[in-house]
Enzyme design. Structure first.
Site, PDB file in Angstrom:
ATOM      1  N   HIS A   1       0.475  -0.138  -4.222  1.00 26.78           N
ATOM      2  CA  HIS A   1       1.273   0.881  -3.543  1.00 26.78           C
ATOM      3  C   HIS A   1       0.413   2.125  -3.327  1.00 26.78           C
ATOM      4  CE1 HIS A   1       5.203  -0.993  -5.319  1.00 26.78           C
ATOM      5  NE2 HIS A   1       4.666  -1.737  -4.366  1.00 26.78           N
TER       6      HIS A   1
ATOM      7  N   SER B   1       1.206  -0.788  -8.960  1.00 31.61           N
ATOM      8  CA  SER B   1       1.602   0.525  -8.452  1.00 31.61           C
ATOM      9  C   SER B   1       1.006   1.590  -9.370  1.00 31.61           C
ATOM     10  CB  SER B   1       3.126   0.627  -8.363  1.00 31.61           C
ATOM     11  OG  SER B   1       3.529   1.842  -7.777  1.00 31.61           O
ATOM     12  N   THR B   2       1.826   2.425  -9.989  1.00 28.44           N
ATOM     13  CA  THR B   2       1.318   3.521 -10.822  1.00 28.44           C
ATOM     14  C   THR B   2       0.410   2.985 -11.936  1.00 28.44           C
ATOM     15  OG1 THR B   2       3.393   4.674 -10.433  1.00 28.44           O
ATOM     16  CG2 THR B   2       1.983   5.539 -12.167  1.00 28.44           C
TER      17      THR B   2
ATOM     18  N   MET C   1       5.685   1.332 -11.242  1.00 23.97           N
ATOM     19  CA  MET C   1       7.109   1.627 -11.293  1.00 23.97           C
ATOM     20  C   MET C   1       7.850   0.801 -10.255  1.00 23.97           C
ATOM     21  SD  MET C   1       7.399   5.358  -9.448  1.00 23.97           S
ATOM     22  CE  MET C   1       6.829   5.623  -7.760  1.00 23.97           C
TER      23      MET C   1
END
Length: 358
Positions: free
Chosen positions: A205, A179-180, A300
């Site tokens: 994501h 993700s991040t 996250m």
């Protein structure tokens, strides 16, 4: 819950006011505003905020130039605000390469209504970005660039045979979730994987408008793998990789003669993100009988913890990026806490760990 001091940068007075109102309603103090990158540098120097929201296209100095200057002069976590267009997708990735931590997609149409609807998500993202490890965000970009350069100049052995000419019996399937901070981290890993020895499924994501361009960038960064955005019914074999399409889940629907078939799901299935790492990993564990490895990278949230446990339960080795090399140590942390990780290692060692398995 942390309420980071924020500077809002956008050339639209309306958008600056809208974002400021949303953040105020969520308890996040806006300590300054700027209408372009040049003004942003001055406001950031004066206010020393915890995070900056940055528009892309602005007069005098655009978002990319501003990010580069911020990282050089006054390093501060930056969240890019990007529209759902192909051009903005490309520019957004350039901003991430310059050191921006993450991006938030601004929908078109009735902007005020759409952004208001996504206000909670924006606030959560800002809080996460404010806690990012900036050194790792910039280091990940440098590592990805170096890995891409190495991949472009280094010949990679074929998966069809070993140096002695002996044929491989099995091809390993690698499922990567992130993700991040993930785009640069995924590029680093994929660029260093042995060419043709794996089938790779990537779940990042990311909204739908960005995953196609992400797949293209990964394909350009490595000669070892043919990378494409997943389509319903797509198949991959050795030396190929699929990026889950934004806004849909990617599940493995079939496995035959060394090739994986995937399906795309429109239903959220109760997950807060689409695509979800859990969906892909759980279906891989259920369907694939040859060697299988799960990898959780920076990001996250808790997505991927259940999926990585399913892969471990199926007998597949599991890997998590360590805290020191993560931009956000969220997803790997939850996977480790679930007791389903066999190896924790720095980002630069993830591909080497997979190579050892191959």
């Amino acid at each position: 819950m942390r309420n980071p001091r924020t500077v809002v940068v956008d050339d639209s007075r309306f958008m600056r006011g809208l974002i400021t109102d949303l953040l105020d309603d969520g308890g996040i103090p806006v300590v300054g505003e700027a209408k372009d990158g040049q003004e942003a540098l001055e406001v950031i120097a004066d206010e020393q905020p915890d995070v900056v929201t940055m528009d892309l296209e602005m007069p005098r100095m655009n978002g990319i130039e501003a990010v580069e200057r911020i990282m050089a002069e006054n390093p501060t976590p930056v969240l890019m605000l990007s529209a759902y267009t192909d051009d903005d997708a490309e520019v957004t990735f350039e901003a991430l390469e310059k050191g921006a931590v993450d991006f938030f997609a601004k929908p078109g149409g009735e902007v005020s209504m759409e952004v208001s609807r996504l206000g909670d998500q924006l606030i959560e993202t800002i809080r996460t970005v404010a806690d990012a490890d900036l050194e790792q965000a910039n280091r990940a970009e440098r590592s990805a660039t170096a890995a891409g350069a190495a991949a472009a100049t280094t010949a990679t052995p074929s998966a069809a045979s070993t140096p002695s000419g002996e044929a491989f019996d099995d091809t390993r399937t690698v499922v990567i979730g992130s993700s991040t901070g993930g785009p640069n981290a995924v590029e680093t890993v994929l660029s260093e994987l042995p060419g043709g020895d794996c089938r790779v499924l990537i779940v990042q994501h990311m909204p739908e408008a960005f995953t196609s361009r992400f797949a293209t960038r990964l394909d350009e960064a490595t000669r070892a793998y043919d990378v494409q955005e997943a389509t319903d019914g797509a198949r991959i074999g050795a030396g190929e990789a699929l990026v889950a399409k934004g806004g849909k889940h990617m599940e493995i629907t079939g496995y035959r003669s060394g090739r994986i078939r995937v399906g795309l799901i429109d239903d959220d299935l109760g997950h807060s993100v689409m695509p979800a790492v859990n969906v892909t990993m759980e279906s891989a564990a259920e369907t694939i009988t040859d060697p299988l490895t799960g990898v959780i990278l920076t990001g996250m949230g808790a997505d991927g913890a259940d999926g990585i446990c399913a892969i471990q339960d199926a007998g597949g080795p599991t890997i998590a990026q360590d805290e020191d090399s993560c931009v956000i140590y969220g997803m790997p942390k939850r996977a480790v806490e679930a007791g389903c990780i066999d190896t924790v290692c720095p980002l630069d060692d993830v591909a080497a760990t997979i190579r050892e398995l191959v």
